[in-house]
Motif scaffolding. Structure first.
Motif, PDB file in Angstrom:
ATOM      1  N   LEU A 171       0.831  -1.193   0.000  1.00 13.58           N
ATOM      2  CA  LEU A 171       0.000   0.000   0.000  1.00 13.58           C
ATOM      3  C   LEU A 171       0.868   1.247   0.000  1.00 13.58           C
ATOM      4  CD1 LEU A 171      -2.681  -0.989   2.679  1.00 13.58           C
ATOM      5  CD2 LEU A 171      -3.040  -0.815   0.216  1.00 13.58           C
ATOM      6  N   THR A 172       0.489   2.225  -0.785  1.00 12.65           N
ATOM      7  CA  THR A 172       1.186   3.502  -0.764  1.00 12.65           C
ATOM      8  C   THR A 172       0.720   4.298   0.458  1.00 12.65           C
ATOM      9  OG1 THR A 172      -0.512   4.635  -2.070  1.00 12.65           O
ATOM     10  CG2 THR A 172       1.244   3.505  -3.273  1.00 12.65           C
ATOM     11  N   TRP A 173       1.482   5.334   0.801  1.00 10.50           N
ATOM     12  CA  TRP A 173       1.078   6.154   1.946  1.00 10.50           C
ATOM     13  C   TRP A 173      -0.227   6.894   1.661  1.00 10.50           C
ATOM     14  CZ3 TRP A 173       1.844   5.923   6.807  1.00 10.50           C
ATOM     15  CH2 TRP A 173       3.005   5.321   7.311  1.00 10.50           C
ATOM     16  N   LYS A 174      -0.473   7.214   0.420  1.00 16.75           N
ATOM     17  CA  LYS A 174      -1.747   7.851   0.069  1.00 16.75           C
ATOM     18  C   LYS A 174      -2.907   6.915   0.371  1.00 16.75           C
ATOM     19  CE  LYS A 174      -4.238  10.011  -3.770  1.00 16.75           C
ATOM     20  NZ  LYS A 174      -4.194  10.384  -5.216  1.00 16.75           N
ATOM     21  N   GLN A 175      -2.750   5.627   0.032  1.00 15.98           N
ATOM     22  CA  GLN A 175      -3.789   4.636   0.308  1.00 15.98           C
ATOM     23  C   GLN A 175      -3.948   4.413   1.810  1.00 15.98           C
ATOM     24  OE1 GLN A 175      -2.077   1.491  -2.149  1.00 15.98           O
ATOM     25  NE2 GLN A 175      -3.771   1.671  -3.611  1.00 15.98           N
ATOM     26  N   ARG A 176      -2.831   4.401   2.527  1.00 13.69           N
ATOM     27  CA  ARG A 176      -2.893   4.210   3.977  1.00 13.69           C
ATOM     28  C   ARG A 176      -3.624   5.358   4.653  1.00 13.69           C
ATOM     29  NH1 ARG A 176       3.507   2.534   4.416  1.00 13.69           N
ATOM     30  NH2 ARG A 176       3.325   0.514   3.358  1.00 13.69           N
ATOM     31  N   ILE A 177      -3.329   6.577   4.234  1.00 17.44           N
ATOM     32  CA  ILE A 177      -4.002   7.747   4.806  1.00 17.44           C
ATOM     33  C   ILE A 177      -5.487   7.717   4.469  1.00 17.44           C
ATOM     34  CG2 ILE A 177      -4.179  10.268   4.665  1.00 17.44           C
ATOM     35  CD1 ILE A 177      -1.134  10.314   4.277  1.00 17.44           C
ATOM     36  N   LEU A 178      -5.814   7.286   3.253  1.00 19.61           N
ATOM     37  CA  LEU A 178      -7.216   7.178   2.855  1.00 19.61           C
ATOM     38  C   LEU A 178      -7.957   6.178   3.732  1.00 19.61           C
ATOM     39  CD1 LEU A 178      -9.337   8.112   0.792  1.00 19.61           C
ATOM     40  CD2 LEU A 178      -8.647   6.203  -0.671  1.00 19.61           C
ATOM     41  N   LEU A 179      -7.319   5.053   4.037  1.00 19.04           N
ATOM     42  CA  LEU A 179      -7.923   4.049   4.902  1.00 19.04           C
ATOM     43  C   LEU A 179      -8.082   4.573   6.331  1.00 19.04           C
ATOM     44  CD1 LEU A 179      -6.124   0.814   3.662  1.00 19.04           C
ATOM     45  CD2 LEU A 179      -8.566   1.316   3.496  1.00 19.04           C
ATOM     46  N   MET A 180      -7.084   5.308   6.804  1.00 25.11           N
ATOM     47  CA  MET A 180      -7.178   5.868   8.152  1.00 25.11           C
ATOM     48  C   MET A 180      -8.305   6.890   8.249  1.00 25.11           C
ATOM     49  SD  MET A 180      -3.302   6.151   9.703  1.00 25.11           S
ATOM     50  CE  MET A 180      -2.530   6.978   8.328  1.00 25.11           C
ATOM     51  N   LEU A 181      -8.483   7.684   7.189  1.00 26.72           N
ATOM     52  CA  LEU A 181      -9.592   8.645   7.167  1.00 26.72           C
ATOM     53  C   LEU A 181     -10.936   7.920   7.120  1.00 26.72           C
ATOM     54  CD1 LEU A 181      -8.203  11.345   4.699  1.00 26.72           C
ATOM     55  CD2 LEU A 181      -8.491  11.550   7.174  1.00 26.72           C
ATOM     56  N   ALA A 182     -10.986   6.798   6.380  1.00 23.73           N
ATOM     57  CA  ALA A 182     -12.225   6.023   6.298  1.00 23.73           C
ATOM     58  C   ALA A 182     -12.590   5.394   7.638  1.00 23.73           C
ATOM     59  CB  ALA A 182     -12.096   4.936   5.227  1.00 23.73           C
ATOM     60  N   GLY A 183     -11.585   5.172   8.488  1.00 18.21           N
ATOM     61  CA  GLY A 183     -11.850   4.595   9.809  1.00 18.21           C
ATOM     62  C   GLY A 183     -12.330   5.605  10.827  1.00 18.21           C
ATOM     63  N   ALA A 184     -12.227   6.907  10.505  1.00 18.92           N
ATOM     64  CA  ALA A 184     -12.621   7.950  11.453  1.00 18.92           C
ATOM     65  C   ALA A 184     -14.099   7.893  11.848  1.00 18.92           C
ATOM     66  CB  ALA A 184     -12.264   9.325  10.886  1.00 18.92           C
ATOM     67  N   PRO A 185     -15.037   7.659  10.890  1.00 21.10           N
ATOM     68  CA  PRO A 185     -16.447   7.608  11.301  1.00 21.10           C
ATOM     69  C   PRO A 185     -16.769   6.539  12.334  1.00 21.10           C
ATOM     70  CG  PRO A 185     -16.289   7.876   8.928  1.00 21.10           C
ATOM     71  CD  PRO A 185     -14.897   7.608   9.428  1.00 21.10           C
ATOM     72  N   THR A 186     -15.953   5.475  12.407  1.00 27.65           N
ATOM     73  CA  THR A 186     -16.213   4.454  13.419  1.00 27.65           C
ATOM     74  C   THR A 186     -16.003   5.016  14.819  1.00 27.65           C
ATOM     75  OG1 THR A 186     -13.927   3.652  13.304  1.00 27.65           O
ATOM     76  CG2 THR A 186     -15.537   2.582  11.893  1.00 27.65           C
TER      77      THR A 186
END
Length: 317
Positions: A78-93
């Motif tokens: 995973l690129t860092w862009k993808q990792r950051i995107l996943l971390m942002l997607a986890g915020a609503p939880t």
């Protein structure tokens, strides 16, 4: 059958959370401490699973004679862009957990889970507005069942709306909104990545956000080594680890439609535990409402399943 059971057990695991949170509140622990230990233990378990997945993939590649360079080319990291995107997607939880767990301070757990389940029609509404499409007849019937079932299951018919705390009701509905946003965002965030890695980065993002909102003082003031550790471990196990793993195993084999039906098992489990463990009073009328809500959740998927079976029979004929 094992894939059906894996999704069913994963959904039932979610139903345990509200009871554990209420018990933790009874011991005097605060919101940030409860959610913080949940995400901390969930994050540790998720990364252990990601590490195990990586080791298992490496061993499999070696047994097949695949070189590390060829493996990286076939499945790039995973690129860092993808990792950051996943971390942002986890915020609503995190937002869902915070407002849902906070609502448990003001309203019964059996009512809080009913309000959380309003994410079903809220998701439909968000998609209808974003796509500018009018809901079909099945969707409208589903919304009617959900609305009527909610009125009964919440006990409004028995006790009246004035009986409930307004702030608790608002927080419960807000948890449904944030959960709807999580469903929408998480499905679009790097879907090609392995479920173990997706889960680990999403939980990590949630933990980082929570540390900003609620600094983890429990790590240093000695609270972690009391009963808080037990509550946090149980919440992390049943909320942030078991369901994602079991869903990742079962959903690809049974399909999203059947997974949606089995996912509704969270509701009766939460209400049952509220009744037997927390000794909350749940009337027969409220149980009728629970059944209506379950029917409302399952109706669209059953309708789709019926048409798929009809198309299959027609193609075979």
């Amino acid at each position: 059958m094992k894939y059906l059971l894996s999704v069913l057990v994963g959904a039932m695991s979610y139903g345990i959370l509200s009871t554990i949170v209420v018990l933790a509140y009874g011991e005097g622990y605060q919101l940030g401490e409860v959610v913080g230990t949940q995400l901390l233990t969930g994050c540790i378990l998720a990364w252990l699973l990601a590490l195990y997945t990586k080791i298992r993939q490496t061993r499999k590649q070696r047994s097949q004679g695949i070189t590390p360079a060829a493996a990286r080319q076939a499945s790039p990291a995973l690129t860092w862009k993808q990792r950051i995107l996943l971390m942002l997607a986890g915020a609503p939880t995190v937002v869902t957990g915070l407002v849902y767990y906070q609502s448990l301070r003001y309203i019964p757990a059996s009512l809080a889970i009913i309000l959380l389940f309003q994410f079903t029609w809220i998701s439909v509404l968000i998609q209808a507005v974003s796509k500018r499409q009018r809901p079909d007849k099945v969707t409208l019937l589903t919304l009617l069942l959900l609305f009527g079932g909610t009125l009964l299951a919440a006990g409004i018919m028995d006790k009246g709306a004035a009986h409930f705390n307004v702030l608790g009701l608002a927080l419960g509905l807000l948890s449904a909104v944030s959960y709807s946003m999580f469903i929408i965002f998480s499905g679009k965030a790097v879907p090609s990545a392995h479920p173990a890695y997706r889960s680990a980065w999403m939980v990590t993002g949630g933990l980082l956000l929570l540390c900003i909102l609620f600094p983890p003082y429990f790590l240093f003031n000695g609270l972690l080594w009391g009963q808080l550790l037990l509550f946090g471990f149980l919440l992390g196990l049943f909320g942030a680890f078991i369901p994602p793993v079991l869903f990742a195993i079962g959903v690809p084999h049974i399909g999203g439609g059947m997974a949606g039906i089995l996912g509704a098992a969270e509701l009766p489990v939460a209400v049952l535990l509220s009744s037997f463990v927390l000794h909350e009073q749940v009337s027969g009328l409220q149980w009728t409402g629970v059944v209506l809500v379950l029917l409302g959740v399952m109706l669209p998927e059953l309708y789709k399943l019926r048409w798929r079976m009809a198309d299959t029979e027609a193609s075979q004929a």
